[in-house]
Design an enzyme around this catalytic site. Structure first.
Site, PDB file in Angstrom:
ATOM      1  CD  GLU A  45      -2.770   1.061   2.819  1.00 33.18           C
ATOM      2  OE1 GLU A  45      -3.388   1.595   2.756  1.00 33.18           O
ATOM      3  OE2 GLU A  45      -2.641   0.288   3.101  1.00 33.18           O
ATOM      4  CE  LYS A 112      -7.039   1.189   3.104  1.00 31.13           C
ATOM      5  NZ  LYS A 112      -6.015   1.592   3.807  1.00 31.13           N
ATOM      6  CB  CYS A 148      -4.145  -2.068   3.940  1.00 31.31           C
ATOM      7  SG  CYS A 148      -3.918  -2.499   6.016  1.00 31.31           S
ATOM      8  N   GLY A 293      22.769  -0.027  34.294  1.00 35.95           N
ATOM      9  CA  GLY A 293      21.246  -0.682  35.513  1.00 35.95           C
ATOM     10  C   GLY A 293      20.800  -1.559  34.127  1.00 35.95           C
TER      11      GLY A 293
END
Length: 542
Positions: A45, A112, A148, A293
């Protein structure tokens, strides 16, 4: 019987680099043709612009730049169908489009229909919804094109089936979150069953700011069986072969890459997110504070895996409260990973600031101000290195700390990218243990010892915060599940603790607005996902 070879061209574009993306598309077409002699090449896309292009879609020069790109792409599609995604402007309306090229020209175009407008998506800001289904003849096969979100909704597949489609080709830009691939595979199987047709799905790959697209393009049979899965996190050209008897399309077995465990997926997402953010933005390398850490230890491991040791610098910036074991562990990890390592004490710098502030602070007792000043001294050093060397500063705050504001503005929050921004503290421990199963790079003592910012004598994180295992559960319920305080309390958590945590989350929105971005790995990260006002009086109990 007709054979159909379909290539899924999973590539990594750069948003806005239309010329560079077009060059990549053309090179991919040439490679696919030489390797597989396909009838169809399917791209992701909006691959021409990269995804998501956001407000670049509002630029007046967009239309003619895209048109030039499409003319070049068309010239590369003389004997096979090439399907690419791009934005299309028609009568001042913009559509999220898929163009079908054949014989040197654009022969069809789909817009789309389903525009996502949730979580990280806001396509309705830019695009108009397409109104028509596209089913076209591709070498005799009635083929539907979708984009999509169209496969996440029922209607486009139903429309394609009604128009006689026997194959669905889907162009996708689906970003990663933990567990997403399982969701996708179940979804495609469902759509294949619904439509009675195979689905070929080509997904974008690559990092774009806080989003990572993990690829893993797929093909499923009409029965919902997984036929092919491309590897995740890399550009890849894969081909699936099918036979058409005039009524039904059947796939041969294809290449199915391994499905990774969740922790490995998350780790690879963090690596790709760092690599693409650094490389696409042109940084020479990265620099970070290595404190001894666990957060900075995991950040260093990700950075080295993303960029190579030669592009990573680690700086230990000790103060009078820094434990000797922190110095030893930082040195040990730097040596194991082979990075450039410096030790720069902040004692003199801190003392100079305190002298300068002595009149202002006269008669006042020490508090968080002095602790924050230590962190800000460190931030100044890292940003100076960044400016001088062209390195990006990686910050090391995890999602739990970012959520409750356990961090210092212009101190440990100073930098350009926070690798662990969407990684909870407990998941930091899990990822550190996972990374050590690949090769032992993080000293075990770093994983085992109680976390501490080391800004005061014998300080421990849990002096100020609830135990991280409890804190992370409450944060997940509030941030990712949108549960209210009373709902969380009803699940068995202490009332006073819950209200305190949620209040800290709300109070520290102003800090998060000034924090660097970081790779998203959950369904609700801080950033595009969660947009809360800074100034607000919402009652958190409801």
């Amino acid at each position: 019987m007709t054979s159909l070879r379909i290539v899924m061209a999973q590539i990594n574009p750069i948003v806005g680099d239309i010329e560079g993306n077009t060059n990549k598309i053309i090179a991919t077409i040439e490679t696919a043709v030489s390797r597989h002699d396909p009838q169809v090449i399917l791209f992701p896309e909006l691959v021409v612009t990269g995804y998501p292009p956001e407000d670049l879609l509002l630029r007046s020069s967009l239309t003619h730049r895209v048109e030039r790109a499409l003319q070049r792409i068309a010239s590369q599609a003389p004997n096979c169908y090439v399907i690419v995604g791009y934005p299309r402007s028609i009568d001042n309306d913009l559509f999220n489009a898929a163009g079908v090229f054949f014989g040197g020209k654009l022969v069809n175009e789909y817009h789309k229909q389903c525009l996502p407008n949730y979580r990280v998506f806001d396509e309705k800001r830019y695009f108009k919804e397409g109104r028509h289904t596209l089913v076209m003849d591709i070498f005799g096969v009635p083929t539907a094109i979708s984009i999509c979100e169209d496969v996440w909704e029922d209607a486009p597949t139903a429309g394609a089936k009604a128009e006689g489609a026997q194959l669905m080709l889907n162009l996708s830009a689906s970003p990663f979150h933990a567990g997403k691939q399982i969701e996708r595979e179940a979804l495609l199987a469902q759509r294949a069953w619904q439509g009675g047709m195979p689905v070929v799905y080509c997904n974008l790959v690559g990092g774009q700011d806080e989003l990572v697209f993990d690829g893993a393009s797929m093909a499923v049979s009409a029965e919902g069986e997984l036929i092919a899965r491309s590897p995740a996190y890399v550009e890849y050209i894969s081909c699936v072969n099918a036979s058409w008897d005039g009524r039904r399309l059947r796939f041969d077995d294809g290449e199915v890459s391994d499905l990774r465990p969740v922790l490995e997926d998350i780790y690879e997402t963090l690596v790709l997110g760092v690599r693409d953010y650094v490389n696409k933005n042109g940084f020479k390398g990265v620099v970070l504070g290595l404190s001894g850490g666990i957060d900075s230890a995991l950040t260093l491991a990700v950075a080295v895996d993303a960029l190579g040791a030669e592009r990573v610098e680690a700086v230990m910036m000790p103060f009078r409260y820094t434990a000797s074991m922190s110095m030893e562990d930082a040195q040990s990890q730097a040596n194991v990973q082979g990075v450039s390592y410096k030790v720069m004490s902040i004692e003199a710098m801190y003392d100079s600031f305190m002298v300068a502030l002595s009149d202002e602070f006269e008669g006042m007792s020490a508090d968080k101000t002095e602790e924050n000043l230590q962190a800000r001294c460190r931030g100044v050093l890292l940003m100076a290195i960044s400016n001088k060397k062209g390195y990006l500063v990686l910050t090391t705050g995890n999602k739990s700390e970012v959520a409750v504001g356990y961090s210092t503005l212009y101190g440990d929050m100073a930098g350009g990218f926070d690798v662990l921004k969407d990684v909870s503290k407990m998941r930091v421990f899990e990822l550190a243990r996972y990374r050590n199963t690949v090769s032992p790079v993080i000293p075990q003592r770093v994983i085992d010892r109680p976390p501490s910012a080391e800004l005061a004598p014998d300080q421990k994180d849990q002096d100020s915060l609830p135990p991280y295992d409890i804190l992370d559960q409450v944060l997940e319920r509030y941030i990712e599940c949108d549960e209210s305080a009373e709902t969380i309390i009803a699940a068995g958590y202490d009332r006073e603790m819950v209200y305190r945590i949620l209040r800290l989350v709300d109070l520290n929105e102003y800090k998060r607005r000034q924090a660097p971005i970081g790779t998203r790995i959950t369904e609700r990260g801080f950033g595009r996902d969660r947009r809360y006002p800074i100034t607000q009086k919402w009652l958190i109990g409801d």
